[in-house]
Design a protein around this motif. Structure first.
Motif, PDB file in Angstrom:
ATOM      1  N   GLU A   9       0.663  -1.154   0.068  1.00 19.20           N
ATOM      2  CA  GLU A   9       0.022  -0.039   0.057  1.00 19.20           C
ATOM      3  C   GLU A   9       0.744   1.537  -0.194  1.00 19.20           C
ATOM      4  O   GLU A   9       0.578   2.190  -0.209  1.00 19.20           O
ATOM      5  CB  GLU A   9      -0.768  -0.095   1.372  1.00 19.20           C
ATOM      6  N   ILE A  10       2.122   1.109   0.223  1.00 13.23           N
ATOM      7  CA  ILE A  10       2.810   2.320   0.229  1.00 13.23           C
ATOM      8  C   ILE A  10       3.698   2.458  -1.081  1.00 13.23           C
ATOM      9  O   ILE A  10       4.489   1.606  -1.349  1.00 13.23           O
ATOM     10  CB  ILE A  10       4.110   2.283   1.284  1.00 13.23           C
ATOM     11  N   THR A  11       3.650   3.624  -1.548  1.00 14.62           N
ATOM     12  CA  THR A  11       4.223   3.903  -2.771  1.00 14.62           C
ATOM     13  C   THR A  11       5.476   4.900  -2.496  1.00 14.62           C
ATOM     14  O   THR A  11       5.353   5.805  -1.767  1.00 14.62           O
ATOM     15  CB  THR A  11       3.229   4.593  -3.919  1.00 14.62           C
ATOM     16  N   PHE A  12       6.616   4.504  -3.279  1.00 10.55           N
ATOM     17  CA  PHE A  12       7.671   5.222  -3.049  1.00 10.55           C
ATOM     18  C   PHE A  12       8.605   4.873  -4.254  1.00 10.55           C
ATOM     19  O   PHE A  12       8.295   4.064  -4.898  1.00 10.55           O
ATOM     20  CB  PHE A  12       8.186   4.747  -1.791  1.00 10.55           C
ATOM     21  N   HIS A  13       9.869   5.683  -4.390  1.00 11.11           N
ATOM     22  CA  HIS A  13      11.071   5.471  -5.245  1.00 11.11           C
ATOM     23  C   HIS A  13      12.079   5.449  -4.589  1.00 11.11           C
ATOM     24  O   HIS A  13      12.209   6.385  -3.469  1.00 11.11           O
ATOM     25  CB  HIS A  13      11.032   6.228  -6.677  1.00 11.11           C
ATOM     26  N   ALA A  14      13.117   4.697  -4.799  1.00 11.44           N
ATOM     27  CA  ALA A  14      14.500   4.884  -4.063  1.00 11.44           C
ATOM     28  C   ALA A  14      15.679   5.194  -5.152  1.00 11.44           C
ATOM     29  O   ALA A  14      15.317   5.011  -6.476  1.00 11.44           O
ATOM     30  CB  ALA A  14      14.584   3.543  -3.379  1.00 11.44           C
ATOM     31  N   LYS A 101      24.794  11.032 -19.189  1.00 14.70           N
ATOM     32  CA  LYS A 101      23.656  11.725 -19.898  1.00 14.70           C
ATOM     33  C   LYS A 101      23.498  12.909 -19.326  1.00 14.70           C
ATOM     34  O   LYS A 101      23.493  13.447 -18.204  1.00 14.70           O
ATOM     35  CB  LYS A 101      22.408  10.830 -19.570  1.00 14.70           C
ATOM     36  N   SER A 102      23.155  14.033 -20.220  1.00 14.13           N
ATOM     37  CA  SER A 102      22.905  15.133 -19.818  1.00 14.13           C
ATOM     38  C   SER A 102      21.450  15.644 -19.441  1.00 14.13           C
ATOM     39  O   SER A 102      20.943  16.564 -18.765  1.00 14.13           O
ATOM     40  CB  SER A 102      23.398  16.603 -20.775  1.00 14.13           C
ATOM     41  N   THR A 103      20.672  14.669 -19.828  1.00 14.62           N
ATOM     42  CA  THR A 103      19.066  14.747 -19.330  1.00 14.62           C
ATOM     43  C   THR A 103      18.725  13.717 -18.210  1.00 14.62           C
ATOM     44  O   THR A 103      19.393  12.900 -18.016  1.00 14.62           O
ATOM     45  CB  THR A 103      18.400  14.275 -20.563  1.00 14.62           C
ATOM     46  N   PRO A 104      17.517  14.334 -17.436  1.00 14.88           N
ATOM     47  CA  PRO A 104      17.420  13.308 -16.154  1.00 14.88           C
ATOM     48  C   PRO A 104      16.763  12.048 -16.625  1.00 14.88           C
ATOM     49  O   PRO A 104      16.227  11.931 -17.824  1.00 14.88           O
ATOM     50  CB  PRO A 104      16.546  14.224 -15.523  1.00 14.88           C
ATOM     51  N   SER A 105      17.062  11.146 -15.792  1.00 15.17           N
ATOM     52  CA  SER A 105      16.449   9.598 -16.168  1.00 15.17           C
ATOM     53  C   SER A 105      15.009   9.909 -15.877  1.00 15.17           C
ATOM     54  O   SER A 105      14.477  10.613 -15.000  1.00 15.17           O
ATOM     55  CB  SER A 105      16.955   8.751 -15.339  1.00 15.17           C
ATOM     56  N   GLN A 106      14.079   8.838 -16.766  1.00 18.39           N
ATOM     57  CA  GLN A 106      12.699   8.880 -16.640  1.00 18.39           C
ATOM     58  C   GLN A 106      12.133   7.475 -16.328  1.00 18.39           C
ATOM     59  O   GLN A 106      12.637   6.458 -17.074  1.00 18.39           O
ATOM     60  CB  GLN A 106      12.069   9.608 -17.899  1.00 18.39           C
ATOM     61  N   CYS A 107      11.421   7.412 -15.478  1.00 21.22           N
ATOM     62  CA  CYS A 107      10.914   6.027 -15.198  1.00 21.22           C
ATOM     63  C   CYS A 107       9.996   5.689 -16.141  1.00 21.22           C
ATOM     64  O   CYS A 107       8.834   6.406 -16.523  1.00 21.22           O
ATOM     65  CB  CYS A 107      10.168   6.007 -13.768  1.00 21.22           C
ATOM     66  N   THR A 108      10.229   4.383 -16.549  1.00 20.71           N
ATOM     67  CA  THR A 108       9.203   3.988 -17.601  1.00 20.71           C
ATOM     68  C   THR A 108       7.877   3.201 -16.992  1.00 20.71           C
ATOM     69  O   THR A 108       6.942   2.643 -17.605  1.00 20.71           O
ATOM     70  CB  THR A 108       9.821   2.857 -18.466  1.00 20.71           C
ATOM     71  N   CYS A 110       6.236   4.785 -13.815  1.00 18.41           N
ATOM     72  CA  CYS A 110       5.381   5.925 -13.306  1.00 18.41           C
ATOM     73  C   CYS A 110       5.628   7.190 -14.222  1.00 18.41           C
ATOM     74  O   CYS A 110       4.667   8.099 -14.170  1.00 18.41           O
ATOM     75  CB  CYS A 110       5.433   6.205 -11.961  1.00 18.41           C
ATOM     76  N   GLN A 111       6.447   7.215 -15.001  1.00 10.93           N
ATOM     77  CA  GLN A 111       6.586   8.380 -16.215  1.00 10.93           C
ATOM     78  C   GLN A 111       7.300   9.407 -15.428  1.00 10.93           C
ATOM     79  O   GLN A 111       7.631  10.659 -15.913  1.00 10.93           O
ATOM     80  CB  GLN A 111       5.437   8.837 -16.842  1.00 10.93           C
ATOM     81  N   ALA A 112       7.617   9.488 -14.133  1.00  9.15           N
ATOM     82  CA  ALA A 112       8.267  10.496 -13.328  1.00  9.15           C
ATOM     83  C   ALA A 112       9.664  10.704 -13.662  1.00  9.15           C
ATOM     84  O   ALA A 112      10.205   9.647 -14.205  1.00  9.15           O
ATOM     85  CB  ALA A 112       8.027  10.408 -11.890  1.00  9.15           C
ATOM     86  N   TYR A 113      10.304  11.586 -13.335  1.00 11.84           N
ATOM     87  CA  TYR A 113      11.780  12.029 -13.577  1.00 11.84           C
ATOM     88  C   TYR A 113      12.534  11.693 -12.627  1.00 11.84           C
ATOM     89  O   TYR A 113      11.964  11.727 -11.195  1.00 11.84           O
ATOM     90  CB  TYR A 113      12.121  13.385 -14.177  1.00 11.84           C
ATOM     91  N   PHE A 114      13.784  11.729 -12.651  1.00 12.89           N
ATOM     92  CA  PHE A 114      14.838  11.265 -11.461  1.00 12.89           C
ATOM     93  C   PHE A 114      14.959   9.970 -10.705  1.00 12.89           C
ATOM     94  O   PHE A 114      15.470   9.894  -9.745  1.00 12.89           O
ATOM     95  CB  PHE A 114      14.885  12.352 -10.566  1.00 12.89           C
ATOM     96  N   HIS A 115      14.328   9.129 -11.445  1.00 16.00           N
ATOM     97  CA  HIS A 115      14.445   7.683 -10.844  1.00 16.00           C
ATOM     98  C   HIS A 115      14.311   6.665 -11.893  1.00 16.00           C
ATOM     99  O   HIS A 115      13.789   7.246 -13.134  1.00 16.00           O
ATOM    100  CB  HIS A 115      13.610   7.385  -9.593  1.00 16.00           C
ATOM    101  N   THR A 116      14.423   5.454 -11.759  1.00 16.04           N
ATOM    102  CA  THR A 116      14.319   4.491 -12.910  1.00 16.04           C
ATOM    103  C   THR A 116      13.179   3.271 -12.270  1.00 16.04           C
ATOM    104  O   THR A 116      13.037   3.159 -11.290  1.00 16.04           O
ATOM    105  CB  THR A 116      15.422   3.848 -13.189  1.00 16.04           C
ATOM    106  N   THR A 117      12.908   2.474 -13.288  1.00 15.31           N
ATOM    107  CA  THR A 117      11.877   1.675 -13.024  1.00 15.31           C
ATOM    108  C   THR A 117      12.500   0.413 -11.943  1.00 15.31           C
ATOM    109  O   THR A 117      11.779   0.051 -11.144  1.00 15.31           O
ATOM    110  CB  THR A 117      11.535   0.731 -14.254  1.00 15.31           C
ATOM    111  N   ARG A 121       8.391   2.145  -7.034  1.00 10.44           N
ATOM    112  CA  ARG A 121       7.051   1.300  -6.269  1.00 10.44           C
ATOM    113  C   ARG A 121       5.817   2.092  -6.423  1.00 10.44           C
ATOM    114  O   ARG A 121       4.941   1.992  -5.568  1.00 10.44           O
ATOM    115  CB  ARG A 121       7.415   0.894  -4.684  1.00 10.44           C
ATOM    116  N   TYR A 122       5.832   3.051  -7.212  1.00 13.80           N
ATOM    117  CA  TYR A 122       4.642   3.801  -7.524  1.00 13.80           C
ATOM    118  C   TYR A 122       3.722   3.226  -8.522  1.00 13.80           C
ATOM    119  O   TYR A 122       4.101   2.090  -9.026  1.00 13.80           O
ATOM    120  CB  TYR A 122       5.153   5.245  -8.105  1.00 13.80           C
ATOM    121  N   HIS A 123       2.363   3.826  -8.470  1.00 18.16           N
ATOM    122  CA  HIS A 123       1.462   2.931  -9.574  1.00 18.16           C
ATOM    123  C   HIS A 123       1.809   3.299 -11.015  1.00 18.16           C
ATOM    124  O   HIS A 123       2.346   4.235 -11.017  1.00 18.16           O
ATOM    125  CB  HIS A 123       0.074   3.502  -9.135  1.00 18.16           C
ATOM    126  N   PRO A 124       1.620   2.320 -11.850  1.00 16.49           N
ATOM    127  CA  PRO A 124       1.992   2.556 -13.094  1.00 16.49           C
ATOM    128  C   PRO A 124       1.090   3.483 -13.669  1.00 16.49           C
ATOM    129  O   PRO A 124       0.010   3.543 -13.362  1.00 16.49           O
ATOM    130  CB  PRO A 124       1.986   1.015 -13.844  1.00 16.49           C
TER     131      PRO A 124
END
Length: 184
Positions: A9-14, A101-108, A110-117, A121-124
């Motif tokens: 139930e807890i959503t987060f990224h690390a 990379k000169s651009t920030p990473s994007q999670c595939t 949750c689509q947010a920036y600055f972390h990867t898949t 642990r966010y909702h897709p």
């Protein structure tokens, strides 16, 4: 961390700890594309390096193997010795570090920036429609117009013209008081 992983139930990224990241050596150039990956790995291991994996780089347009290999090795004191290699398997090579990379990473996921898949642990969210499903499971027709999950604009979330992306880039490039140049 174990508590967070056990509770769905807890959503987060690390983020991966810097000490556990692999030391990547990208440009191992001038080896034949047909060279065995196992032979390259063995050669690097004989040089005293703990190799995680070696991959042959493929041209993204023609899908042909290039004479370029990437080697990921674990962090060690002798990692800089890889850059001094002149030959592997009796072939002259050039070894260079992976360009950052000169651009920030994007999670595939949750689509947010600055972390990867890998550490998300966010909702897709769908890259094209922003709905709560993985992009690969999307059932909508490609003819349906896209909707960005980040700004609700008529484009995918990976579009570099997205106002959300442009805002992130402008913040990263904004000079601070420390690195501003004084013009006289």
């Amino acid at each position: 961390m174990n508590y967070l992983l056990a509770n769905d139930e807890i959503t987060f990224h690390a983020c991966q700890a810097k000490s556990s990241k692999a030391y990547s050596v990208y440009n191992i150039r001038h080896l034949q594309p047909s060279t065995s990956i196992n032979d390259i790995q063995t050669s690097l291991m004989n040089g005293g390096h703990d190799v995680i994996r070696v991959t042959n780089i493929i041209n993204r347009f023609t899908e042909v193997n290039l004479s370029l290999f990437r080697a990921d090795i674990t962090m060690a004191d002798n990692n800089s010795d890889v850059l001094k290699l002149n030959s592997i398997l009796h072939t002259k090579v050039k070894v260079k570090l992976l360009r950052k990379k000169s651009t920030p990473s994007q999670c595939t996921n949750c689509q947010a920036y600055f972390h990867t898949t890998n550490y998300c642990r966010y909702h897709p969210r769908c890259v094209k429609f922003g709905e709560n499903h993985v992009s690969s499971d999307c059932t909508k027709s490609p003819s349906v117009p896209a909707k960005c999950p980040l700004c609700d604009g008529p484009h995918t979330s990976s579009y570099k013209g997205c106002p959300h992306y442009k805002k992130i880039i402008s913040k990263r490039r904004k000079p601070t008081s420390r690195n501003r140049q004084i013009v006289l």
